[in-house]
Design a protein around this motif. Structure first.
Motif, PDB file in Angstrom:
ATOM      1  N   ALA A  16       0.869  -1.228   0.099  1.00 24.55           N
ATOM      2  CA  ALA A  16       0.579  -0.278   0.151  1.00 24.55           C
ATOM      3  C   ALA A  16       0.951   0.931   0.147  1.00 24.55           C
ATOM      4  O   ALA A  16       1.995   1.031   1.152  1.00 24.55           O
ATOM      5  N   VAL A  17       0.541   2.093  -1.160  1.00 27.34           N
ATOM      6  CA  VAL A  17       1.910   3.148  -1.115  1.00 27.34           C
ATOM      7  C   VAL A  17       0.743   4.628  -0.996  1.00 27.34           C
ATOM      8  O   VAL A  17       0.069   4.469  -2.031  1.00 27.34           O
ATOM      9  N   GLY A  18       1.313   5.985  -0.297  1.00 25.46           N
ATOM     10  CA  GLY A  18       0.489   6.724  -0.116  1.00 25.46           C
ATOM     11  C   GLY A  18       0.442   7.422  -1.444  1.00 25.46           C
ATOM     12  O   GLY A  18       1.331   7.357  -1.706  1.00 25.46           O
ATOM     13  N   SER A  19      -0.986   7.953  -2.007  1.00 28.36           N
ATOM     14  CA  SER A  19      -0.487   8.585  -2.523  1.00 28.36           C
ATOM     15  C   SER A  19       0.182  10.678  -2.249  1.00 28.36           C
ATOM     16  O   SER A  19       0.298  10.876  -0.964  1.00 28.36           O
ATOM     17  N   ARG A  20       0.993  10.659  -3.335  1.00 30.69           N
ATOM     18  CA  ARG A  20       1.696  12.089  -3.126  1.00 30.69           C
ATOM     19  C   ARG A  20       0.528  13.758  -3.014  1.00 30.69           C
ATOM     20  O   ARG A  20       1.051  14.340  -2.205  1.00 30.69           O
ATOM     21  N   GLY A  24      -4.447  11.028   1.603  1.00 29.02           N
ATOM     22  CA  GLY A  24      -5.002  10.065   1.969  1.00 29.02           C
ATOM     23  C   GLY A  24      -5.357   8.732   0.931  1.00 29.02           C
ATOM     24  O   GLY A  24      -5.849   7.434   1.749  1.00 29.02           O
ATOM     25  N   GLN A  25      -5.205   9.428   0.061  1.00 31.01           N
ATOM     26  CA  GLN A  25      -5.555   8.086  -0.700  1.00 31.01           C
ATOM     27  C   GLN A  25      -4.300   7.040  -1.228  1.00 31.01           C
ATOM     28  O   GLN A  25      -2.780   7.613  -0.480  1.00 31.01           O
ATOM     29  N   MET A  26      -4.711   5.827  -1.170  1.00 30.99           N
ATOM     30  CA  MET A  26      -3.400   4.926  -0.962  1.00 30.99           C
ATOM     31  C   MET A  26      -3.768   3.992  -2.283  1.00 30.99           C
ATOM     32  O   MET A  26      -4.947   3.889  -2.688  1.00 30.99           O
ATOM     33  N   TYR A  27      -2.551   3.867  -3.365  1.00 30.23           N
ATOM     34  CA  TYR A  27      -2.306   3.243  -4.270  1.00 30.23           C
ATOM     35  C   TYR A  27      -2.085   1.700  -3.615  1.00 30.23           C
ATOM     36  O   TYR A  27      -1.602   1.385  -2.607  1.00 30.23           O
ATOM     37  N   CYS A  42      -0.068  -1.347 -10.023  1.00 32.42           N
ATOM     38  CA  CYS A  42      -0.819  -0.494  -9.547  1.00 32.42           C
ATOM     39  C   CYS A  42      -2.132   0.239 -10.654  1.00 32.42           C
ATOM     40  O   CYS A  42      -1.919   0.209 -10.705  1.00 32.42           O
ATOM     41  N   ASP A  43      -2.577   0.621  -9.086  1.00 30.86           N
ATOM     42  CA  ASP A  43      -4.096   0.873  -9.238  1.00 30.86           C
ATOM     43  C   ASP A  43      -4.476   2.171  -9.588  1.00 30.86           C
ATOM     44  O   ASP A  43      -5.636   2.570  -9.381  1.00 30.86           O
ATOM     45  N   CYS A  44      -3.641   3.204  -9.484  1.00 32.19           N
ATOM     46  CA  CYS A  44      -3.661   4.393  -9.662  1.00 32.19           C
ATOM     47  C   CYS A  44      -3.691   4.657 -10.960  1.00 32.19           C
ATOM     48  O   CYS A  44      -3.652   4.036 -11.888  1.00 32.19           O
ATOM     49  N   GLN A  45      -4.277   6.248 -11.509  1.00 34.20           N
ATOM     50  CA  GLN A  45      -3.901   6.267 -12.188  1.00 34.20           C
ATOM     51  C   GLN A  45      -3.971   6.569 -13.824  1.00 34.20           C
ATOM     52  O   GLN A  45      -3.795   5.948 -14.729  1.00 34.20           O
ATOM     53  N   ALA A  46      -2.419   6.948 -12.892  1.00 30.40           N
ATOM     54  CA  ALA A  46      -0.838   7.319 -14.110  1.00 30.40           C
ATOM     55  C   ALA A  46      -0.564   5.889 -14.372  1.00 30.40           C
ATOM     56  O   ALA A  46      -0.562   5.646 -15.364  1.00 30.40           O
ATOM     57  N   ALA A  47      -1.201   4.659 -13.964  1.00 30.82           N
ATOM     58  CA  ALA A  47      -0.239   3.268 -14.019  1.00 30.82           C
ATOM     59  C   ALA A  47      -1.353   2.436 -15.229  1.00 30.82           C
ATOM     60  O   ALA A  47      -1.301   1.841 -16.033  1.00 30.82           O
ATOM     61  N   LEU A  48      -2.864   3.419 -14.762  1.00 35.57           N
ATOM     62  CA  LEU A  48      -4.082   2.132 -15.656  1.00 35.57           C
ATOM     63  C   LEU A  48      -4.354   2.990 -17.418  1.00 35.57           C
ATOM     64  O   LEU A  48      -4.154   2.427 -17.990  1.00 35.57           O
ATOM     65  N   THR A  49      -3.413   3.617 -17.027  1.00 33.49           N
ATOM     66  CA  THR A  49      -2.933   5.099 -18.929  1.00 33.49           C
ATOM     67  C   THR A  49      -1.624   4.725 -19.241  1.00 33.49           C
ATOM     68  O   THR A  49      -0.596   5.231 -20.338  1.00 33.49           O
ATOM     69  N   ASP A  50      -1.562   2.782 -18.564  1.00 27.78           N
ATOM     70  CA  ASP A  50       0.493   3.283 -19.121  1.00 27.78           C
ATOM     71  C   ASP A  50       1.504   4.419 -18.616  1.00 27.78           C
ATOM     72  O   ASP A  50       2.161   3.942 -19.754  1.00 27.78           O
ATOM     73  N   ARG A  51       1.354   4.745 -18.076  1.00 27.46           N
ATOM     74  CA  ARG A  51       2.649   6.131 -17.929  1.00 27.46           C
ATOM     75  C   ARG A  51       3.412   5.357 -16.104  1.00 27.46           C
ATOM     76  O   ARG A  51       2.791   4.208 -16.025  1.00 27.46           O
ATOM     77  N   ILE A  52       4.224   5.705 -15.996  1.00 26.06           N
ATOM     78  CA  ILE A  52       5.415   5.202 -15.257  1.00 26.06           C
ATOM     79  C   ILE A  52       4.515   5.782 -13.826  1.00 26.06           C
ATOM     80  O   ILE A  52       4.340   7.340 -14.383  1.00 26.06           O
TER      81      ILE A  52
END
Ligand SMILES: [Zn+2]
Length: 112
Positions: A16-20, A24-27, A42-52
């Motif tokens: 579980a990695v906290g959002s910068r 309070g958002q955890m990914y 990762c389940d964050c927005q960047a990873a979902l769109t194939d970004r690092i």
């Protein structure tokens, strides 16, 4: 780290990695290491769109013991500190005389 499982061929860790940017958002980052190397999801927005994203980087670093983190039981884990470099075996010399530690630190007492 949430949990770590080993199935005989690969180690799978869920982090579980906290959002910068969002308080309070955890990914959730899934790190899988096997003979082929390390893969991460990762389940964050960047990873979902194939970004690092940095969450995967953080999870990999923590997984490799290079970042402080929590282990599955909630204890804090710290990276292992590198031992201090050993003092050089041969001290430099000035005019054929070895330079002592006291000379290097300027704590030489001269007798009057
Ligand atoms: Zn991410």
């Amino acid at each position: 780290m949430h949990r770590s499982t080993f199935d005989g061929q690969s180690i799978r860790e869920v982090w579980a990695v906290g959002s910068r940017s969002v308080g309070g958002q955890m990914y959730t980052v899934d790190v899988c290491r096997d003979a082929a190397g390390v893969e991460s999801l990762c389940d964050c927005q960047a990873a979902l769109t194939d970004r690092i994203c940095w969450h995967r980087c953080a999870a990999r670093e923590a997984s490799a013991g290079r970042l402080p983190c929590h282990n599955p039981t909630g204890s804090r884990m710290h990276p292992q500190r590198r031992p201090a470099a050993p003092a050089p075996a041969v001290l430099p010399t000035i005019g054929g005389k070895p330079v002592t530690q006291a000379m290097l630190t300027g704590k030489v007492r001269r007798s009057a």
